[in-house]
Every structure is written in C-alpha cells, then in structure tokens.
Design an enzyme around this catalytic site. Structure first.
Site, short mmCIF file in Angstrom:
data_model
loop_
_atom_site.label_atom_id
_atom_site.label_comp_id
_atom_site.label_asym_id
_atom_site.label_seq_id
_atom_site.Cartn_x
_atom_site.Cartn_y
_atom_site.Cartn_z
CB CYS A 27 142.21 70.69 -1.58
SG CYS A 27 143.13 69.80 -2.85
CB ALA A 28 145.30 74.45 -2.48
#
Length: 477
Positions: A27-28
């Site tokens: 993810c981020a």
C-alpha cells in the site's frame, strides 16, 4: 543491482523464504504479506533491518512498514523472490486463511466503507463550509451571515448542497454498490438496488416523523409503505448482502444460456420487495437503537467515562482492525443527528500518537538515524496516517504509546464534555478541524491542544522514569 536488492534478499529470508509466501502486495507505506506459516517470520530481525520502520499483523496479513520507498522496494522484492505480483483484493482473499470469523466480518466492513471514505471526507468539508457561510452571524455586528448579505455566497450555499445531498442522502447507493463489488457480484445491480431505497417517489426518511399521511403501494391484498432510506446505513447493508446472496446462489443453479436474463431478474426484484417490507424497517430500528445508545452514552452524566474509555482504547483498536466498525456507527449518527460526536475523538487520537513521536524526536534529537524514522512518522500522523508512528516508534518503545493513549483520553473527555460535533468523517489528525461544525471549532481547538501537549510531556516524563523500560511489543510477545 538496485540499492534495495540486498535488503529485499534479507527480508525474503526472514519472512521464511518464497515458499512461505502465499501472496504479497503493498500500500502507500507497507509491504503486505500473506504467509503460509506466520510463525516462520523472524519479527525481531526484520525490525532490525535499516529500511524497516516496524511490523504488525492485521486482517490475516503480516505488514512490514517501509515508508514512501515501498513501491520501489516492492518491485525489487518481487524480482529477487520470484513471487508473482498480486492485487490488494487477491491478497485479502488469500489472507482469509489466517483469519477467524470475527476478523473476516471486520474485514468485510472495512472493504465496504473504505471506498466511500473519499466522498465522505469531501462531504464533511462541504457541510462545514456551508455552515460557516450560512449559519455563523459574522457580519453587521453579529446579526447576519454571509449568505444574508451576499447573493454570491447565497448561490454558493445552495449549489454546494447539490454535492452534499448526493453524498449523504444517497449514501445507500454507495453502500450497496460497494457490497456488490466486494462480494464479486454485479455492481450495477447494487447501484440500482441503492436507488430504489432513495428514489424521489418515496417519502424522504427525514420527513417520516412529520408526515400526516404516508403514501403506499396498494396490491389489493396488501399495502407497502413508500418510505425512503436516505442516509440510512444498516438497511442498505442488509439489502446489499441479500442481493449478493441471491445472485451468487442463482448463478450456481442457472444455465449459462439464460443466466443473463434470469439471475438479475430473480435477484433484484425479490431483494427490493424484501428490503421495503422487512429489511428496511428492521434495519432502521437497529440503526436508531445503536445511534441512541452511543449518543446517550456520550451525552449522559457518565459521558466523560465513555469518552475516556474510547479515547484511551481507540489506538489499540487500530492494531486489531476493530476500529473499522466505528465507520458504520459514525454514519448512523450522521443520519440520525446530522453530525457525529464520535469521529472528533478519532482525530484527537491520531494527533496524540503524533505528539508522542514528536517528544521522541526531542528526546533522541542527537540520534540522526532515529530522526529519519520519527520525523516522517510525525508528519504522516498529524495528517491522519498513524501506522508509521504507532508501529515504527510508539509501540517499539512502549511508553510513548501509553502517553498517547492517556493524552487521547484526556482530549476526548474535553471534546465530549463540550458536545463537539463533526459534520462527517473527515481527514484525520490536525486537518480534522475542517470537518468540525463551526460552533464547536473553538472547543475542538482546545481538545487538539491537549492532544498535543499531554502526550508530549508525558512521553518526556516516562522517558526519565522506569516506564522507559516497558515495551508493549515485549509485553505482547
């Protein structure tokens, strides 16, 4: 050779090798592993890697915090490991093998509401801005609002409601779409189902209490009230899951040659009928009961205790993933009360975690390596992303996490005691004030100050006492 090659090889070895990985994505800020045997991962050595800022397990996934470099690191990791790239949805499906029933239910809730959060954040900001220009008497000695003295602002106020109404009154459309998408059924049927719950031909949910007469469909042998479920959460959830249940089971028994005709027809029509006769009324009552209990608890004589408990334990809830359940409660409060007094406490908890890390920056101000982790973690935490701060710093040392929990509880007591309400779920951390109803912004600012000062000071105090020898991670191991 990439600068991440050696780190990727080392991480691969420490998670148990390629044969221990069912799926991996990112993810981020985090690598997200689904491990066949989570016990084979050497957590202590993984967290000792220079590139790693912390680890935790959530929703059946072993997550390694890398930071903003995660995308480049992930690409190198897939090269050296030979593990095929998968989507986040595929990883979540694989992770179910490591989840119990409660964890799977929470994961479903998270997957339903997460796609809706950007719209809810925008909606909260719009409602807040409309309140500022339409409700606060700031002109002509405090007697008139901007909309009363300016046609431009009056037009802006009216125009922005077009978006606000689309987001909140028609929320069931988003929910039923998200459920259909999550369950792998036909999203357009979910959208149509949602529209049937909020159609203009229905009596608006907000007008039911004052209506002298409720319209109905007359079938001769039975009558069905034509009541809408604008902004209602639970009726939409119940109807959405019924639709996906019928569609999935009908597809199993219907020949492919006629499935395009038979399945949508016999899935949608019974669902709409049952939604308006059974699920809608039941869901409305359940939702009203939940919102009444939460609101009564927060506004009762013991509201301070409720606030203290929620503020103190919200951060640990994030670790377990149970915090996703608050989204449904927030949305239900918004539909019943035109605002939520629960969400402000969540924003304050984010701020408190960031403040504890800020204190650690001060304590370790001569440690350049520590600051490389702490400074980005503080910034992201103050902007509402708490994982780097919580798992990279606060849980690692233990006492900053406790200081943040105490600061969060203290700020929550002030927020609830002052009846602070937010228009909607908003941006977490410091920008959260933009979602607070204007009349409550001053007291929320006071609560924010407490969420900054108390964890900061407590962290420094704990660092100088025996508390600095306590680690949550050691206690949990």
């Amino acid at each position: 050779m990439s600068k991440y090659t050696e780190s990727a090889k080392e991480l691969l070895k420490l998670v148990g090798g390629a044969d221990n990985i069912s799926a991996v994505t990112h993810c981020a800020t985090r690598m997200r592993f689904v491990l066949k045997d989570p016990k084979r991962a050497d957590i202590e050595k993984i967290e000792a890697l220079p590139l790693v800022k912390g680890t935790f397990t959530q929703a059946g996934q072993f997550q390694v915090i890398i930071g903003n470099e995660v995308a480049a690191f992930y690409n190198e990791f897939t090269k050296v490991s030979g593990v095929s790239e998968v989507s986040k949805d595929d990883a979540k499906v694989a992770a179910k093998q490591n989840m119990n029933f409660l964890q799977r239910m929470i994961a479903h809730l998270a997957d339903i509401f997460t796609p809706l959060i950007p719209a809810l954040v925008v909606g909260g900001l719009i409602l807040g801005f409309r309140n500022v220009i339409g409700d606060i008497k700031m002109l002509e000695d405090g007697t008139k609002t901007l909309t009363e003295v300016s046609q431009f602002w009056a037009g802006t106020h009216a125009f922005l409601w077009l978006i606000g109404e689309a987001i909140f009154h028609f929320l069931p459309v988003g929910i039923t779409w998200a459920i259909a998408r999550k369950m792998g059924t036909t999203p357009i049927l979910g959208i149509i189902l949602g529209i049937t719950l909020v159609s203009p031909q229905l009596l608006n949910a907000y007008a039911v209490a004052e209506a002298k007469e409720i319209p109905f469909w007359d079938f001769g042998f039975a009558k069905i009230d034509m009541i809408g479920y604008q902004a209602q959460v639970i009726p939409a959830i119940l109807a959405g899951f019924l639709l996906t249940f019928l569609e999935r089971n009908l597809r199993k028994i219907t020949p492919n040659s006629i499935s395009m005709i038979v399945v949508p027809f016999f899935a949608l029509i019974p669902t709409v009928l049952i939604a308006h006769t059974i699920l809608g009324p039941i869901g409305w009552q359940i939702g009203s009961f939940i919102s009444d209990v939460v609101y009564s608890g927060l506004t009762s004589a013991f509201g301070w205790l409720f606030a203290a408990v929620f503020g103190f334990f919200y951060a640990p809830l994030v670790i377990t993933g149970l915090h996703h359940m608050t989204n449904a409660i927030d949305l239900q409060l918004m539909s019943e009360l035109h605002g939520t007094n629960l969400w402000p406490m969540i924003a304050l908890s984010n701020i408190a975690q960031g403040s504890a890390v800020l204190a650690m920056i001060y304590i370790n101000r001569k440690n350049e390596e520590e600051k490389q982790v702490s400074i980005p973690a503080t910034i992201s935490c103050y902007l509402g992303v708490t994982e780097p701060a919580m798992f990279g710093i606060n849980l690692k040392y233990g006492f900053p996490f406790l200081a943040a929990m105490i600061g969060s509880a203290t700020a929550a007591i002030v927020s609830v005691g002052s009846n602070v309400m937010a228009n909607s779920i908003g941006v977490g951390g410091l920008p959260g004030i933009l979602s607070i109803q204007p009349q409550h912004m001053m007291m929320f600012s006071v609560a924010m100050l407490i969420a900054i000062v108390v964890p900061f000071l407590l962290t420094i105090v704990f660092a100088k006492t025996k508390m600095n020898k306590f680690s949550f991670k050691k206690a949990q191991s």
